[in-house]
Design a protein around this motif. Structure first.
Motif, PDB file in Angstrom:
ATOM      1  N   PRO A  27       0.813  -1.227   0.000  1.00 21.66           N
ATOM      2  CA  PRO A  27       0.000   0.000   0.000  1.00 21.66           C
ATOM      3  C   PRO A  27       0.844   1.274   0.000  1.00 21.66           C
ATOM      4  N   ALA A  28       2.044   1.211   0.563  1.00 26.22           N
ATOM      5  CA  ALA A  28       2.910   2.399   0.613  1.00 26.22           C
ATOM      6  C   ALA A  28       3.398   2.805  -0.773  1.00 26.22           C
ATOM      7  N   ASP A  29       3.330   1.890  -1.749  1.00 24.32           N
ATOM      8  CA  ASP A  29       3.782   2.193  -3.109  1.00 24.32           C
ATOM      9  C   ASP A  29       2.664   2.711  -4.015  1.00 24.32           C
ATOM     10  N   VAL A  30       1.446   2.784  -3.496  1.00 24.63           N
ATOM     11  CA  VAL A  30       0.308   3.245  -4.296  1.00 24.63           C
ATOM     12  C   VAL A  30       0.341   4.766  -4.391  1.00 24.63           C
ATOM     13  N   LYS A  31       0.394   5.270  -5.597  1.00 21.95           N
ATOM     14  CA  LYS A  31       0.514   6.711  -5.816  1.00 21.95           C
ATOM     15  C   LYS A  31      -0.854   7.384  -5.882  1.00 21.95           C
ATOM     16  N   MET A  32      -0.945   8.567  -5.308  1.00 23.46           N
ATOM     17  CA  MET A  32      -2.091   9.485  -5.381  1.00 23.46           C
ATOM     18  C   MET A  32      -3.275   9.093  -4.499  1.00 23.46           C
ATOM     19  N   ALA A  33      -3.591   7.799  -4.429  1.00 27.05           N
ATOM     20  CA  ALA A  33      -4.873   7.385  -3.851  1.00 27.05           C
ATOM     21  C   ALA A  33      -5.059   7.820  -2.401  1.00 27.05           C
ATOM     22  N   ALA A  34      -4.019   7.690  -1.564  1.00 33.37           N
ATOM     23  CA  ALA A  34      -4.169   8.059  -0.154  1.00 33.37           C
ATOM     24  C   ALA A  34      -4.507   9.543  -0.012  1.00 33.37           C
ATOM     25  N   GLY A  35      -3.860  10.377  -0.819  1.00 29.55           N
ATOM     26  CA  GLY A  35      -4.153  11.813  -0.776  1.00 29.55           C
ATOM     27  C   GLY A  35      -5.561  12.122  -1.235  1.00 29.55           C
ATOM     28  N   THR A  36      -6.004  11.420  -2.271  1.00 28.33           N
ATOM     29  CA  THR A  36      -7.366  11.611  -2.771  1.00 28.33           C
ATOM     30  C   THR A  36      -8.385  11.222  -1.708  1.00 28.33           C
ATOM     31  N   ILE A  37      -8.175  10.064  -1.088  1.00 25.67           N
ATOM     32  CA  ILE A  37      -9.109   9.565  -0.075  1.00 25.67           C
ATOM     33  C   ILE A  37      -9.132  10.490   1.139  1.00 25.67           C
TER      34      ILE A  37
END
Length: 354
Positions: free
Chosen positions: A225-235
């Motif tokens: 999950p730490a390598d997933v780009k953009m999604a955490a900021g969007t959420i």
């Protein structure tokens, strides 16, 4: 024909090469007794070589209707025995026709003990004339595979938005952030919704809000999950604005968006027989699981209550905030394969959160 599984850590396992092409990937094991098609077509298994602990595979043939996507995502399939008789060779043919390497007559019990004790390694399945030849081929394949983009979620996510009509015309509209979604998550939503719209993992807040959904689903998917780009900021920008339900990878990325930490499990949870204590539905049941990471309970914010616990090892299997209307579930309430007791969580999302 002789084939080999070569682990990056040095171990070599010889078996019978049943076909396919030489490939590398993470080597994981699954304890399900059935469901080999659903497992192989689950995008969460992207880049992974799957070792099945149940000794006999391919017993009941193939059925396209149970596929969890439109392709096979695994990088290899290992089992003790494969159905290979005049009556039925369907699963063997399906794998080899898609160039998925298939290795049998291997001591899967010994191999799984190694994976449990030593953790999840990289490895390669190769056809070779000797162990030395196998090591050389495997080293090159593993080195090349590791060069790929680490955002496996984006690689598994659909690249264009897709709208599907639901079965409940008075139900809500749900935006689905696709991290590598299984079809049955979408089916469960369609049964309860008037419409769903499926977005790429790197979609922006504006793109999602322009759809004006009543709720947001964050799906399963592969990788760290730490390598997933953009999604955490969007959420993060959507928390408290729209009800959010995250499953598996979606649960982990939701945790990151909340400021929580994730960590890698030694050998992951993969199978259809993992016990869960669920304090939302007030049940204890078996669940279907497929993940290699978990959310650290102590790092969750104050409003996030740990509501689901894996009874095998005590790890966080779910958290919920009544205040900000978000729910994270680490396992697969949509099953496929596996038990269906947790499917009520979809109704909880639709009926009590939206």
């Amino acid at each position: 024909m002789k084939g080999y599984l070569v682990l990056e850590s040095g171990e070599v396992y010889a078996g019978l090469w049943q076909g396919g092409e030489n490939r590398a990937g993470e080597v994981v094991f699954n304890t399900s007794h059935s469901g080999y098609e659903e497992i192989a077509t689950d995008p969460s298994y992207f880049t992974q070589i799957v070792v099945m602990t149940a000794p006999m595979q391919g017993n009941y043939g193939v059925e396209d209707e149970v596929w969890e996507s439109n392709r096979l995502w695994i990088e290899g399939f290992i089992c003790l025995e494969i159905q290979d008789t005049e009556r039925d060779q369907a699963w063997k043919k399906r794998l080899t026709e898609n160039k998925i390497p298939l290795l049998t007559e291997i001591d899967t019990r010994n191999l799984v003990l190694r994976l449990r004790q030593g953790g999840t390694p990289w490895g390669a399945l190769v056809q070779a004339s000797s162990e030395t030849d196998a090591r050389q081929k495997a080293d090159a394949l593993i080195a090349e595979k590791k060069k790929m983009d680490k955002d496996w979620v984006y690689l598994a996510s659909r690249k264009t938005a897709e709208t599907r009509r639901g079965d409940n015309m008075v139900g809500p509209r749900v935006a689905v952030l696709d991290f590598g979604s299984k079809e049955n998550i979408l089916r469960e939503l369609q049964q309860r919704c008037s419409e769903i719209r499926i977005f790429n993992s790197r979609s922006t807040v504006q793109e999602i809000m322009d759809y004006n959904p009543d709720g947001i689903m964050l799906t399963n998917g592969p990788g760290d999950p730490a390598d997933v780009k953009m999604a955490a900021g969007t959420i993060r920008e959507l928390i408290g604005v729209k009800p959010i339900f995250g499953i598996c990878m979606g649960h982990q990325v939701l945790g990151l968006a909340l400021g929580a930490k994730t960590y890698k499990l030694k050998f992951g949870h993969r199978g259809s027989n993992h016990p869960i204590r669920d304090t939302l539905l007030n049940q204890i049941y078996m669940s279907s699981q497929n993940h290699g990471y978990a959310v650290e309970a102590s790092s969750l914010p104050a409003d996030a209550k740990v509501t689901h616990t894996n009874l095998n090892d005590g790890t966080v299997a779910g958290f919920y905030s009544e205040k900000n209307k978000y729910l994270g579930i680490q396992y697969h309430p949509e099953s496929c394969p596996g038990p269906h007791e947790a499917s009520g969580l979809f109704s909880f999302f639709i009926e009590r959160m939206i």
